[in-house]
Design a protein around this motif. Structure first.
Motif, short mmCIF file in Angstrom:
data_model
loop_
_atom_site.label_atom_id
_atom_site.label_comp_id
_atom_site.label_asym_id
_atom_site.label_seq_id
_atom_site.Cartn_x
_atom_site.Cartn_y
_atom_site.Cartn_z
N UNK A 10 24.94 52.37 58.15
CA UNK A 10 25.48 51.66 56.83
C UNK A 10 25.53 50.29 57.07
N UNK A 11 24.69 49.48 55.97
CA UNK A 11 24.49 48.08 56.33
C UNK A 11 25.90 47.66 55.29
N UNK A 12 26.53 46.74 56.18
CA UNK A 12 27.72 46.00 55.65
C UNK A 12 27.41 45.81 54.19
N UNK A 13 28.39 45.96 53.39
CA UNK A 13 28.30 45.53 52.09
C UNK A 13 28.28 44.37 51.70
N UNK A 14 28.78 43.40 52.57
CA UNK A 14 28.91 41.91 52.40
C UNK A 14 27.57 41.42 52.56
N UNK A 15 26.59 42.03 53.48
CA UNK A 15 25.40 41.74 53.64
C UNK A 15 24.41 41.93 52.56
N UNK A 16 24.78 42.97 51.67
CA UNK A 16 23.89 43.56 50.55
C UNK A 16 24.20 42.51 49.52
N UNK A 17 25.44 42.24 49.41
CA UNK A 17 25.87 41.44 48.23
C UNK A 17 25.40 39.72 48.53
N UNK A 18 25.41 39.62 49.70
CA UNK A 18 24.70 38.11 50.01
C UNK A 18 23.33 38.36 49.69
N UNK A 19 22.77 39.34 50.08
CA UNK A 19 21.07 39.32 49.68
C UNK A 19 20.87 39.44 48.45
N UNK A 98 32.15 36.35 50.86
CA UNK A 98 33.16 36.40 52.07
C UNK A 98 34.44 37.23 51.49
N UNK A 99 34.83 37.65 50.64
CA UNK A 99 35.76 38.25 50.27
C UNK A 99 35.28 39.88 50.77
N UNK A 100 34.36 40.32 50.42
CA UNK A 100 33.81 41.51 51.02
C UNK A 100 33.50 41.58 52.41
N UNK A 101 33.47 40.32 53.07
CA UNK A 101 33.08 40.41 54.57
C UNK A 101 34.43 40.18 55.36
N UNK A 102 35.51 40.18 54.70
CA UNK A 102 37.03 40.32 55.32
C UNK A 102 37.08 41.73 55.83
N UNK A 103 37.70 41.61 57.10
CA UNK A 103 38.25 42.80 57.99
C UNK A 103 38.91 43.91 56.67
N UNK A 104 38.33 44.94 56.71
CA UNK A 104 38.91 46.08 55.90
C UNK A 104 38.58 46.16 54.48
N UNK A 105 37.78 45.04 54.01
CA UNK A 105 37.43 45.12 52.70
C UNK A 105 36.71 46.38 52.09
N UNK A 106 35.89 46.87 52.85
CA UNK A 106 35.15 48.07 52.37
C UNK A 106 35.67 49.44 52.74
#
Length: 198
Positions: A10-19, A98-106
């Motif tokens: 699974x690609x971290x969702x924050x990385x996908x949102x950033x892309x 930043x919000x979705x990269x926070x620990x536990x966000x996803x």
């Protein structure tokens, strides 16, 4: 020792949102003031209203990443002559990442419906992607969605489509040819005609 294959990693969702944001922010920056009143593929929105909507989505999904309640009851007007709304949108998309990269966000659940947090993140990812396309084609700008983002969205949109149509969030699926791209398939599943032009 076990390993995770590329197909199941699974690609971290924050990385996908950033892309996705990297492709969306330039489209918003490229909207001229004279284009704010032109129609978009979203029949209920002209360009100004769609930017307001997308900005509101970006802000509220920061709340959902933090497991707080979001408020979609009204959409504030952010596209105003007294604000640098293009720069503000860029700042808020950065805050969304930043919000979705926070620990536990996803992890766990999020939102009033108690959906899996990653599913909620997919909704933000979808809005960033399809509304960037909406705004680009409405204003005559180039747009190329990030391939990894689109690959993530194909299955996610297919899973959420029945309920989204039931609630009127998606329109009826638009038929596309077998040779359609992954982005065209995503657009069609949300009820958009990938051939739409201003």
């Amino acid at each position: 020792m076990t390993s995770t294959s590329p197909s199941t990693a699974r690609v971290p969702v924050a990385a996908l949102i950033e892309a996705a944001a990297r492709q969306t922010v330039p489209v918003v920056r490229g909207i001229g003031d004279d284009a704010l009143i032109v129609p978009t593929p979203c029949a209920d929105y002209d360009v100004r209203a769609l930017v307001d909507h997308l900005h509101h989505v970006v802000v509220q999904f920061q709340e959902l990443a933090a497991k707080r309640e979001a408020d979609f009851s009204t959409t504030p007007s952010t596209v105003r002559p007294d604000t640098d709304w293009r720069a503000e949108f860029a700042r808020e998309t950065g805050a969304l990442v930043t919000a979705w990269a926070a620990p536990g966000a996803e992890e766990g659940t999020s939102g009033q419906l108690g959906l899996p947090a990653r599913t909620v993140a997919h909704m933000a990812l979808l809005d960033l992607t399809v509304h960037a396309w909406d705004l680009a084609v409405a204003t005559g700008q180039p747009y190329e969605a990030d391939p990894e983002v689109v690959a993530e969205l194909v299955d996610a949109v297919e899973a959420m489509a029945p309920q989204a149509r039931e609630y009127g969030v998606f329109g009826p699926e638009v038929p596309v040819p077998a040779r359609a791209t992954a982005l065209e398939r995503v657009l069609a599943m949300t009820g958009r005609d990938p051939r739409w032009r201003a």
